[in-house]
Scaffold this motif. Sequence first.
Motif, mmCIF file in Angstrom:
data_model
loop_
_atom_site.group_PDB
_atom_site.id
_atom_site.type_symbol
_atom_site.label_atom_id
_atom_site.label_comp_id
_atom_site.label_asym_id
_atom_site.label_seq_id
_atom_site.Cartn_x
_atom_site.Cartn_y
_atom_site.Cartn_z
ATOM 1 N N MET A 16 -4.798 4.600 30.270
ATOM 2 C CA MET A 16 -4.105 4.584 28.992
ATOM 3 C C MET A 16 -4.081 6.074 28.681
ATOM 4 N N SER A 17 -2.829 6.631 28.236
ATOM 5 C CA SER A 17 -2.720 8.062 27.722
ATOM 6 C C SER A 17 -2.557 8.211 26.280
ATOM 7 N N PHE A 18 -2.875 9.392 25.910
ATOM 8 C CA PHE A 18 -3.008 9.659 24.333
ATOM 9 C C PHE A 18 -1.872 10.668 24.074
ATOM 10 N N LYS A 19 -1.260 10.606 22.876
ATOM 11 C CA LYS A 19 -0.169 11.493 22.616
ATOM 12 C C LYS A 19 -0.786 12.967 22.488
ATOM 13 N N SER A 20 -1.724 13.112 21.786
ATOM 14 C CA SER A 20 -2.440 14.500 21.142
ATOM 15 C C SER A 20 -3.784 13.824 20.762
ATOM 16 N N ASP A 21 -4.524 15.150 20.759
ATOM 17 C CA ASP A 21 -5.830 15.171 19.940
ATOM 18 C C ASP A 21 -5.615 15.255 18.410
ATOM 19 N N VAL A 22 -6.451 14.595 17.680
ATOM 20 C CA VAL A 22 -6.390 14.837 16.110
ATOM 21 C C VAL A 22 -7.611 15.279 15.398
ATOM 22 N N LYS A 23 -7.696 15.824 14.416
ATOM 23 C CA LYS A 23 -8.779 16.548 13.741
ATOM 24 C C LYS A 23 -8.745 15.994 12.523
ATOM 25 N N ALA A 24 -9.931 15.782 11.661
ATOM 26 C CA ALA A 24 -9.926 15.654 10.166
ATOM 27 C C ALA A 24 -10.526 16.722 9.543
ATOM 28 N N VAL A 25 -9.610 17.165 8.489
ATOM 29 C CA VAL A 25 -10.110 18.233 7.933
ATOM 30 C C VAL A 25 -10.167 18.072 6.282
ATOM 31 N N THR A 26 -11.287 18.226 5.634
ATOM 32 C CA THR A 26 -11.440 17.977 4.255
ATOM 33 C C THR A 26 -11.001 19.259 3.390
ATOM 34 N N VAL A 27 -10.357 19.024 2.437
ATOM 35 C CA VAL A 27 -9.991 20.119 1.477
ATOM 36 C C VAL A 27 -9.936 19.644 0.035
ATOM 37 N N ASN A 28 -10.618 20.837 -0.742
ATOM 38 C CA ASN A 28 -10.246 20.463 -2.192
ATOM 39 C C ASN A 28 -10.069 22.035 -2.766
ATOM 40 N N THR A 29 -9.399 22.858 -1.914
ATOM 41 C CA THR A 29 -9.133 24.098 -2.608
ATOM 42 C C THR A 29 -7.794 24.465 -1.675
ATOM 43 N N THR A 30 -6.945 25.525 -2.337
ATOM 44 C CA THR A 30 -5.707 25.968 -1.693
ATOM 45 C C THR A 30 -6.066 26.669 -0.772
ATOM 46 N N GLY A 31 -5.071 27.216 0.368
ATOM 47 C CA GLY A 31 -5.176 27.968 1.316
ATOM 48 C C GLY A 31 -4.703 27.241 2.615
ATOM 49 N N ALA A 32 -4.640 28.069 3.618
ATOM 50 C CA ALA A 32 -4.296 27.561 5.053
ATOM 51 C C ALA A 32 -5.416 26.623 5.473
ATOM 52 N N VAL A 33 -4.851 25.481 6.048
ATOM 53 C CA VAL A 33 -5.789 24.519 6.497
ATOM 54 C C VAL A 33 -5.793 24.534 8.245
ATOM 55 N N PHE A 34 -4.710 25.131 8.585
ATOM 56 C CA PHE A 34 -4.457 25.269 10.161
ATOM 57 C C PHE A 34 -3.430 26.187 10.481
ATOM 58 N N GLU A 35 -3.692 27.197 11.209
ATOM 59 C CA GLU A 35 -2.751 28.240 11.493
ATOM 60 C C GLU A 35 -2.348 28.111 12.985
ATOM 61 N N GLY A 36 -0.946 27.758 13.021
ATOM 62 C CA GLY A 36 -0.239 27.296 14.161
ATOM 63 C C GLY A 36 0.552 26.282 13.959
ATOM 64 N N ALA A 37 1.407 25.597 14.816
ATOM 65 C CA ALA A 37 2.131 24.460 14.664
ATOM 66 C C ALA A 37 1.177 23.264 14.739
ATOM 67 N N THR A 38 1.403 22.316 13.847
ATOM 68 C CA THR A 38 0.631 21.036 13.624
ATOM 69 C C THR A 38 1.251 19.923 13.039
ATOM 70 N N ARG A 39 0.972 18.799 13.106
ATOM 71 C CA ARG A 39 1.620 17.536 12.165
ATOM 72 C C ARG A 39 0.545 17.037 11.706
ATOM 73 N N LEU A 40 1.012 16.650 10.362
ATOM 74 C CA LEU A 40 0.276 15.783 9.396
ATOM 75 C C LEU A 40 0.458 14.313 10.001
ATOM 76 N N ARG A 41 -0.776 13.599 10.191
ATOM 77 C CA ARG A 41 -0.484 12.308 10.838
ATOM 78 C C ARG A 41 -0.887 11.166 9.586
ATOM 79 N N GLY A 42 -1.695 11.598 8.797
ATOM 80 C CA GLY A 42 -2.559 10.770 7.801
ATOM 81 C C GLY A 42 -3.023 11.472 6.858
ATOM 82 N N ILE A 43 -3.392 10.840 5.781
ATOM 83 C CA ILE A 43 -4.194 11.504 4.599
ATOM 84 C C ILE A 43 -5.008 10.253 3.822
#
Length: 94
Positions: free
Chosen positions: A1-28
């Motif tokens: 089985m192959s995977f499209k990409s790795d994912v990461k969960a990031v918790t936020v409660n303030t404004t600002g950069a979450v990820f610098e560089g190209a990324t996709r929001l997959r869920g929330i």
Amino acid sequence: MSFKSDVKAVTVNTTGAVFEGATRLRGIIVNSSTSSANGSITMTEVGQTPVLFTTSVRADDDFAFNIPEDGVLFRQGLNVTAITNCTATLIIDK
């Protein structure tokens, strides 16, 4: 089985950069932090002003949403420009 990409969960409660560089929001996952007012979160690309994703959550509630297909593309990085009365866990490509 192959995977499209790795994912990461990031918790936020303030404004600002979450990820610098190209990324996709997959869920929330959004959790209200108060029982008296609705919450919301708004996201743009880093250094840009057009809103690419925004959502809200009712007071004293929470919800999860998987974004279909390839998610929302943030070419220059993901930036939270506004977040009120909630905490959000963003599922992104790493």
